[in-house]
Design an enzyme around this catalytic site. Structure first.
Site, PDB file in Angstrom:
ATOM      1  N   CYS A 288       0.830  -1.209   0.000  1.00  0.00           N
ATOM      2  CA  CYS A 288       0.000   0.000   0.000  1.00  0.00           C
ATOM      3  C   CYS A 288       0.860   1.254   0.000  1.00  0.00           C
ATOM      4  O   CYS A 288       0.477   2.282  -0.520  1.00  0.00           O
ATOM      5  CB  CYS A 288      -0.890   0.008   1.223  1.00  0.00           C
ATOM      6  SG  CYS A 288       0.065   0.077   2.745  1.00  0.00           S
ATOM      7  N   GLU A 390      -5.373   3.516  -8.029  1.00  0.00           N
ATOM      8  CA  GLU A 390      -4.462   2.528  -7.452  1.00  0.00           C
ATOM      9  C   GLU A 390      -4.527   1.249  -8.273  1.00  0.00           C
ATOM     10  O   GLU A 390      -5.602   0.715  -8.523  1.00  0.00           O
ATOM     11  CB  GLU A 390      -4.841   2.221  -6.008  1.00  0.00           C
ATOM     12  CG  GLU A 390      -3.944   1.157  -5.375  1.00  0.00           C
ATOM     13  CD  GLU A 390      -4.368   0.786  -3.972  1.00  0.00           C
ATOM     14  OE1 GLU A 390      -5.480   0.281  -3.782  1.00  0.00           O
ATOM     15  OE2 GLU A 390      -3.571   1.016  -3.035  1.00  0.00           O
TER      16      GLU A 390
HETATM   17  N1  LIG Z   1      -3.129   1.454   4.304  1.00  0.00           N
HETATM   18  C1  LIG Z   1      -2.580   0.302   4.592  1.00  0.00           C
HETATM   19  O1  LIG Z   1      -1.887   0.129   5.619  1.00  0.00           O
HETATM   20  C2  LIG Z   1      -2.796  -0.862   3.671  1.00  0.00           C
HETATM   21  C3  LIG Z   1      -2.019  -2.003   3.866  1.00  0.00           C
HETATM   22  C4  LIG Z   1      -2.205  -3.090   2.988  1.00  0.00           C
HETATM   23  C5  LIG Z   1      -3.144  -3.043   1.963  1.00  0.00           C
HETATM   24  N2  LIG Z   1      -3.881  -1.920   1.829  1.00  0.00           N
HETATM   25  C6  LIG Z   1      -4.859  -1.846   0.742  1.00  0.00           C
HETATM   26  O2  LIG Z   1      -5.568  -3.090   0.643  1.00  0.00           O
HETATM   27  C7  LIG Z   1      -5.944  -3.318  -0.729  1.00  0.00           C
HETATM   28  C8  LIG Z   1      -5.545  -4.708  -1.147  1.00  0.00           C
HETATM   29  O3  LIG Z   1      -6.064  -5.645  -0.217  1.00  0.00           O
HETATM   30  P1  LIG Z   1      -7.421  -6.449  -0.530  1.00  0.00           P
HETATM   31  O4  LIG Z   1      -7.594  -6.642  -1.993  1.00  0.00           O
HETATM   32  O5  LIG Z   1      -7.441  -7.639   0.359  1.00  0.00           O
HETATM   33  O6  LIG Z   1      -8.538  -5.412  -0.039  1.00  0.00           O
HETATM   34  P2  LIG Z   1     -10.110  -5.710   0.062  1.00  0.00           P
HETATM   35  O7  LIG Z   1     -10.734  -4.466   0.547  1.00  0.00           O
HETATM   36  O8  LIG Z   1     -10.629  -6.341  -1.190  1.00  0.00           O
HETATM   37  O9  LIG Z   1     -10.251  -6.847   1.211  1.00  0.00           O
HETATM   38  C9  LIG Z   1      -9.687  -6.625   2.475  1.00  0.00           C
HETATM   39  C10 LIG Z   1     -10.421  -7.514   3.474  1.00  0.00           C
HETATM   40  O10 LIG Z   1     -11.750  -7.045   3.593  1.00  0.00           O
HETATM   41  C11 LIG Z   1     -12.658  -8.122   3.437  1.00  0.00           C
HETATM   42  N3  LIG Z   1     -13.908  -7.572   2.895  1.00  0.00           N
HETATM   43  C12 LIG Z   1     -14.189  -7.308   1.608  1.00  0.00           C
HETATM   44  N4  LIG Z   1     -15.446  -6.783   1.496  1.00  0.00           N
HETATM   45  C13 LIG Z   1     -15.944  -6.718   2.774  1.00  0.00           C
HETATM   46  C14 LIG Z   1     -17.191  -6.297   3.344  1.00  0.00           C
HETATM   47  N5  LIG Z   1     -18.183  -5.815   2.577  1.00  0.00           N
HETATM   48  N6  LIG Z   1     -17.355  -6.383   4.698  1.00  0.00           N
HETATM   49  C15 LIG Z   1     -16.363  -6.858   5.489  1.00  0.00           C
HETATM   50  N7  LIG Z   1     -15.159  -7.298   5.002  1.00  0.00           N
HETATM   51  C16 LIG Z   1     -14.967  -7.214   3.666  1.00  0.00           C
HETATM   52  C17 LIG Z   1     -11.936  -9.079   2.517  1.00  0.00           C
HETATM   53  O11 LIG Z   1     -12.478 -10.376   2.601  1.00  0.00           O
HETATM   54  C18 LIG Z   1     -10.514  -8.987   3.054  1.00  0.00           C
HETATM   55  O12 LIG Z   1     -10.363  -9.812   4.184  1.00  0.00           O
HETATM   56  C19 LIG Z   1      -5.234  -2.234  -1.535  1.00  0.00           C
HETATM   57  O13 LIG Z   1      -6.127  -1.182  -1.823  1.00  0.00           O
HETATM   58  C20 LIG Z   1      -4.165  -1.716  -0.584  1.00  0.00           C
HETATM   59  O14 LIG Z   1      -3.804  -0.365  -0.832  1.00  0.00           O
HETATM   60  C21 LIG Z   1      -3.724  -0.813   2.638  1.00  0.00           C
HETATM   61  N1  LIG Z   2       1.238  -1.252   8.335  1.00  0.00           N
HETATM   62  C1  LIG Z   2       2.483  -1.467   7.852  1.00  0.00           C
HETATM   63  C2  LIG Z   2       2.743  -1.683   6.522  1.00  0.00           C
HETATM   64  C3  LIG Z   2       1.750  -1.591   5.524  1.00  0.00           C
HETATM   65  C4  LIG Z   2       1.995  -2.038   4.264  1.00  0.00           C
HETATM   66  C5  LIG Z   2       1.029  -1.946   3.229  1.00  0.00           C
HETATM   67  O1  LIG Z   2       0.939  -2.733   2.259  1.00  0.00           O
HETATM   68  C6  LIG Z   2       3.605  -1.478   8.799  1.00  0.00           C
HETATM   69  O2  LIG Z   2       4.776  -1.503   8.370  1.00  0.00           O
HETATM   70  O3  LIG Z   2       3.294  -1.451  10.011  1.00  0.00           O
END
Ligand SMILES: NC(=O)c1ccc[n+]([C@@H]2O[C@H](COP(=O)([O-])OP(=O)(O)OC[C@H]3O[C@@H](n4cnc5c(N)ncnc54)[C@H](O)[C@@H]3O)[C@@H](O)[C@H]2O)c1
Ligand SMILES: N/C(=C\C=C\C=O)C(=O)O
Length: 486
Positions: A288, A390
């Site tokens: 992310c 993204e």
């Molecule tokens: N800001 C951060 O720290 C951070 C870190 C890692 C990933 N991300 C973001 O996560 C995304 C990628 O991860 P992803 O594809 O798993 O995201 P996603 O939103 O598709 O899913 C994340 C989680 O939410 C659950 N989920 C999906 N719909 C839901 C609902 N309606 N109610 C409850 N739970 C639900 C999924 O099953 C999964 O466990 C990217 O956008 C990335 O930028 C952000």
């Molecule tokens: N939350 C953290 C990383 C997030 C990575 C996103 O993909 C961390 O380093 O604590």
């Protein structure tokens, strides 16, 4: 063939509706095993077990006892390091060299990072003068918030899960974790560690499944959940925020990003190339905090582009256990289809594909995997969708700029506000630019250098709230004021 069961009240529980779904390895699409989808019955049992555990032995633990136990959990993860490493790499396809340096060590460290904060963090106190002259003392008291729903993504499954579970448990809460449907393994394995370390039943629970009309939705809408911490896509965060509003549950949202790297002509070129390469391509671009927009001061642009292309050409895709490999597949075919749709969109929007842009020939054995070429584009307009949305893959767009004011405006021209990096040897300019970037984390001459005490989180569409250090306290505890009349 592995079975990934729900972990409820200290026991592994299969799905009552016998709803199992496949878990496949993105390296070669081989079948790892079956995941037991939790229905409303299993989610309800998990939340009620977590609720009950608050009133059981766990509720009697002192802060010192909780911290000692969580340090034991961290040590046990490290003792079972190889099992966690194998599980994480099978689920995600990421190189062992990456997961052994980031995912698993941080997965353990997150249980220890918070204990120092808790031990050293005071609560507030005030002395109030009163008309009778005797005064009053006001004392802050922090108590656990209760049952925390923890909903996690697939890109750093163990790290991002324990980044929440660690502080949640350290503050005396109990948790119900819903890992991503794509990466169930390490969260399931952690249940064994919790039992081995003597964490009371019901403190740590795991329910598997999807989002809508599955475990994710059942968990975030459950009335006995006291707060929800979520990491994932912004649009999912919006849905979860709506669920949290019923019953006024607090939320912590870590969402998407479209992060910028700003490279000034006076930077240390090799340091900037190394850092930008990592931020764009590590974990197959599925970070992310990663960079998908690179702005390079014009005098350096061609040299920087040439060096990036050289380094991309050197990336070595391969199996996680291949010591030479430093580049894995995307997490799934579904995600690869999404990223490839942006590769096609880039062409339609007029991008010049400097390198990559397609699917590599990985040979017969790996041809079933979710492999994709690392890609660099130039020549896109600032309002191109590929520059604004993204993608979450191994790709970035390079664009020259001519002034500090121009590049700050370009970097901030995004609905996201998660992270950025600034590369220059001019310290005052670095700080001046960093202060103007609208992002929760700005790295200067570095990337993904993490101080776990520092505030971590996103602005704008990248999230709500901050994790890390004392910031976790605000979300994982209730702060009460006790006023004592003297
Ligand atoms: N800001 C951060 O720290 C951070 C870190 C890692 C990933 N991300 C973001 O996560 C995304 C990628 O991860 P992803 O594809 O798993 O995201 P996603 O939103 O598709 O899913 C994340 C989680 O939410 C659950 N989920 C999906 N719909 C839901 C609902 N309606 N109610 C409850 N739970 C639900 C999924 O099953 C999964 O466990 C990217 O956008 C990335 O930028 C952000
Ligand atoms: N939350 C953290 C990383 C997030 C990575 C996103 O993909 C961390 O380093 O604590």
């Amino acid at each position: 063939m592995q079975e990934f069961k729900n972990f409820i009240n200290g026991e592994y529980v299969g799905s009552s509706e016998d709803r199992r779904f496949e878990n496949r390895c993105p390296v070669d699409n081989s079948l790892i095993g079956y995941v037991h989808e939790a229905g409303q019955r299993e989610v309800d049992a998990a939340v009620k077990a977590a609720k009950a555990a608050l009133k059981g032995p766990w509720g009697q633990f002192t802060q010192a006892q909780r911290i000692a136990l969580l340090n034991r959990v961290a040590d046990r993860i490290n003792e079972r390091f190889e099992e966690f490493l194998e599980a994480e790499c099978r689920d995600t396809g990421k190189p062992r060299s990456l997961a052994s340096h980031i995912d698993i060590p941080r997965g353990a460290a997150n249980f220890k990072a918070f204990s120092e904060t808790l031990n050293n963090q005071s609560t507030e106190g005030f002395r109030l003068d009163t008309p009778d002259g005797r005064g009053a003392i006001n004392v802050g008291q922090r108590t656990p918030k209760g049952v925390i729903a923890v909903v996690c993504p697939w890109n750093l499954p163990l790290l991002l899960m324990t980044w929440k579970v660690g502080p949640a448990l350290a503050c005396g809460n109990t948790v119900v974790v819903k890992p991503s449907e794509d990466t169930p393994a390490t969260t399931t394995l952690l249940g064994e560690v919790m039992n081995e370390c003597g964490v009371p039943a019901g403190v740590f629970n795991v329910v598997h499944g999807f989002g809508p009309n599955s475990a994710g939705e059942f968990l975030t809408t459950h009335p006995l959940v006291d707060a929800i911490t979520f990491t994932g896509e912004t649009r999912t965060g919006e849905i979860i925020m709506q669920a949290a509003s019923v019953g006024l549950r607090n939320i912590s949202l870590e969402c998407g990003g479209k992060n910028a790297a700003i490279v000034f002509a006076d930077c240390d070129l090799e340091k900037a190339v190394e850092g930008t390469m990592r931020s764009a391509f590590v974990n197959c671009g599925q970070v992310c905090l990663g960079t998908e927009r690179v702005y390079v001061e014009r005098p350096l642009f061609e040299r920087f582009l040439a060096r990036m292309k050289e380094e991309v050409a050197r990336l070595k895709p391969g199996r996680p256990e291949d010591a030479q490999a430093n580049f894995g597949p995307l997490v799934s075919h579904q995600h690869r289809d999404k990223v490839l749709s942006y590769y096609e969109l880039a062409r339609q929007e007029g991008a010049k594909v400097e390198i990559g842009g397609g699917v590599p020939d990985m040979g017969e054995a790996l041809s079933g995997g979710a492999w994709i070429e690392p890609t660099i584009w130039t020549g896109l307009a600032d309002d191109a969708r590929v520059v604004r949305e993204e993608i979450f893959g191994p790709c970035c767009h390079l664009r020259p700029f001519d002034s500090e004011e121009e590049v700050i405006a370009l970097a901030n021209d995004t609905p996201y506000g998660l992270a950025a990096s600034v590369w220059t040897e001019n310290g005052s300019r670095a700080l001046r630019v960093a202060e103007q970037i609208e992002a929760g984390t700005v790295w200067i001459n570095s990337w993904f250098l993490r101080d776990l005490r520092a505030a971590f989180g996103g602005m704008k569409h990248s999230g709500i709230g901050r994790e890390g250090g004392v910031h976790g306290l605000e979300f994982y505890t209730e702060l009460k004021n006790i006023c004592i009349k003297l």
